[in-house]
Scaffold this active site. Structure first.
Site, PDB file in Angstrom:
ATOM      1  N   HIS A  78      37.918  29.471  37.057  1.00 38.41           N
ATOM      2  CA  HIS A  78      36.759  30.363  36.970  1.00 38.41           C
ATOM      3  C   HIS A  78      37.249  31.789  36.770  1.00 38.41           C
ATOM      4  O   HIS A  78      36.797  32.495  35.886  1.00 38.41           O
ATOM      5  CB  HIS A  78      35.879  30.238  38.205  1.00 38.41           C
ATOM      6  CG  HIS A  78      34.573  30.952  38.083  1.00 38.41           C
ATOM      7  ND1 HIS A  78      33.540  30.806  38.981  1.00 38.41           N
ATOM      8  CD2 HIS A  78      34.126  31.851  37.170  1.00 38.41           C
ATOM      9  CE1 HIS A  78      32.518  31.566  38.614  1.00 38.41           C
ATOM     10  NE2 HIS A  78      32.851  32.221  37.521  1.00 38.41           N
ATOM     11  N   GLU A 137      35.219  37.755  32.109  1.00 39.17           N
ATOM     12  CA  GLU A 137      36.228  37.780  33.163  1.00 39.17           C
ATOM     13  C   GLU A 137      37.165  38.973  32.998  1.00 39.17           C
ATOM     14  O   GLU A 137      37.560  39.608  33.988  1.00 39.17           O
ATOM     15  CB  GLU A 137      37.019  36.465  33.174  1.00 39.17           C
ATOM     16  CG  GLU A 137      36.203  35.263  33.600  1.00 39.17           C
ATOM     17  CD  GLU A 137      35.667  35.399  35.013  1.00 39.17           C
ATOM     18  OE1 GLU A 137      36.446  35.717  35.931  1.00 39.17           O
ATOM     19  OE2 GLU A 137      34.442  35.205  35.210  1.00 39.17           O
ATOM     20  N   HIS A 141      36.794  41.765  35.824  1.00 40.85           N
ATOM     21  CA  HIS A 141      37.869  41.574  36.787  1.00 40.85           C
ATOM     22  C   HIS A 141      39.232  42.057  36.283  1.00 40.85           C
ATOM     23  O   HIS A 141      39.962  42.715  37.020  1.00 40.85           O
ATOM     24  CB  HIS A 141      37.950  40.095  37.189  1.00 40.85           C
ATOM     25  CG  HIS A 141      36.674  39.548  37.724  1.00 40.85           C
ATOM     26  ND1 HIS A 141      36.143  39.947  38.934  1.00 40.85           N
ATOM     27  CD2 HIS A 141      35.808  38.634  37.202  1.00 40.85           C
ATOM     28  CE1 HIS A 141      35.006  39.289  39.151  1.00 40.85           C
ATOM     29  NE2 HIS A 141      34.775  38.490  38.114  1.00 40.85           N
TER      30      HIS A 141
END
Length: 267
Positions: A78, A137, A141
């Site tokens: 993930h 992502e 992040h």
């Protein structure tokens, strides 16, 4: 905040000399990675250059179990998510809008086609659009990993968007090292035959999952479920030096008691 495209959709533009010149002219090219202490532990000191130790030094690697995606003997990724040292989430739109690239597939393929193939295998989107997933992502992040800021590279070695490739490469390496499927298997926890219905009866306990991960790496995970169906196993990390991740006890919450861990149907 909407994602910001850099307009570099052609792989030929990734080594644009003007980008390197901007980097050098900005005064950011003075950092030398070999000056960083190798034994600094993230979140222990506030006076360390964020190029030498991640400022957002508590991170969680979330591996997901979706019976529709990925190899039958592997959890897929993930993400790797930096948090503050107090365990707080970072901004939802990431930490650097100037590096909100939307062409992650092209950036990776231009540098390392084998890495792109590995991403497609172990980091697929459950919505079918891998580039969108990787973009999300990276922006949310990856831009928050302070040791991967462009100024943290020796300027003679820096290639534009190199930090993107390094982020995805490091996450894949973590998944391989902290292989949840193998850790569970070593403790006799294997996927069961598929069951229909909202409350599968063939289940494991949360304690069994936690004990299996602790037996492998000395820490417990957080385990997430939707109902009883296994969704994700999360392992928390701090960082030694710039990029040596080591597992720590979890900071999150579990959402499972009984866990249905079913065989994948796509393989």
């Amino acid at each position: 905040m909407p994602l910001v495209t850099r307009g570099w959709d052609s792989p030929a533009n990734y080594a644009d000399d003007s980008h390197i010149q901007d980097y050098q002219d900005s005064g950011l090219a003075t950092f030398q990675p070999d000056t960083c202490p190798i034994d600094t532990i993230s979140c222990q000191r506030s006076d360390v250059d964020p190029c030498c130790s991640p400022k957002n030094g508590l991170l969680v690697l979330s591996q997901q179990w979706d019976t529709r995606w990925g190899p039958s003997d592997a959890f897929t990724i993930h993400g790797l998510w930096p948090d503050t040292c107090a365990g707080k989430m970072l901004p939802g739109d990431g930490c650097d809008s100037t590096r909100s690239y939307t062409n992650i597939s092209s950036i990776v393929e231009a540098t390392d086609p084998a890495l792109l193939r590995e991403l497609n295998t172990f980091w697929p989107s459950n919505k079918g659009d891998n580039n969108w997933f990787w973009t999300h992502e990276w922006v949310k992040h990856g831009t928050c990993v302070t040791t991967l800021h462009p100024r943290c590279y020796a300027h003679d070695d820096y290639v534009p968007q190199q930090e993107v490739v390094d982020y995805f490469r490091s996450v894949l390496a973590l998944r391989a090292k902290y292989n949840v499927f193998q850790a569970l298997n070593a403790s006799g926890i294997v996927p069961t035959e598929p069951e229909t219905g909202r409350r599968p009866k063939n289940t494991y306990t949360l304690t069994q999952f936690k004990q299996a991960i602790r037996a492998a790496w000395g820490v417990e995970p957080n385990v997430k479920c939707i109902g009883r169906r296994l969704q994700e196993v999360q392992i928390w990390f701090k960082v030694r030096g710039r990029d040596t991740y080591y597992p720590v006890d979890p900071w999150g919450q579990d959402t499972c008691r009984l866990i249905s861990y079913q065989q994948k149907s796509s393989n």
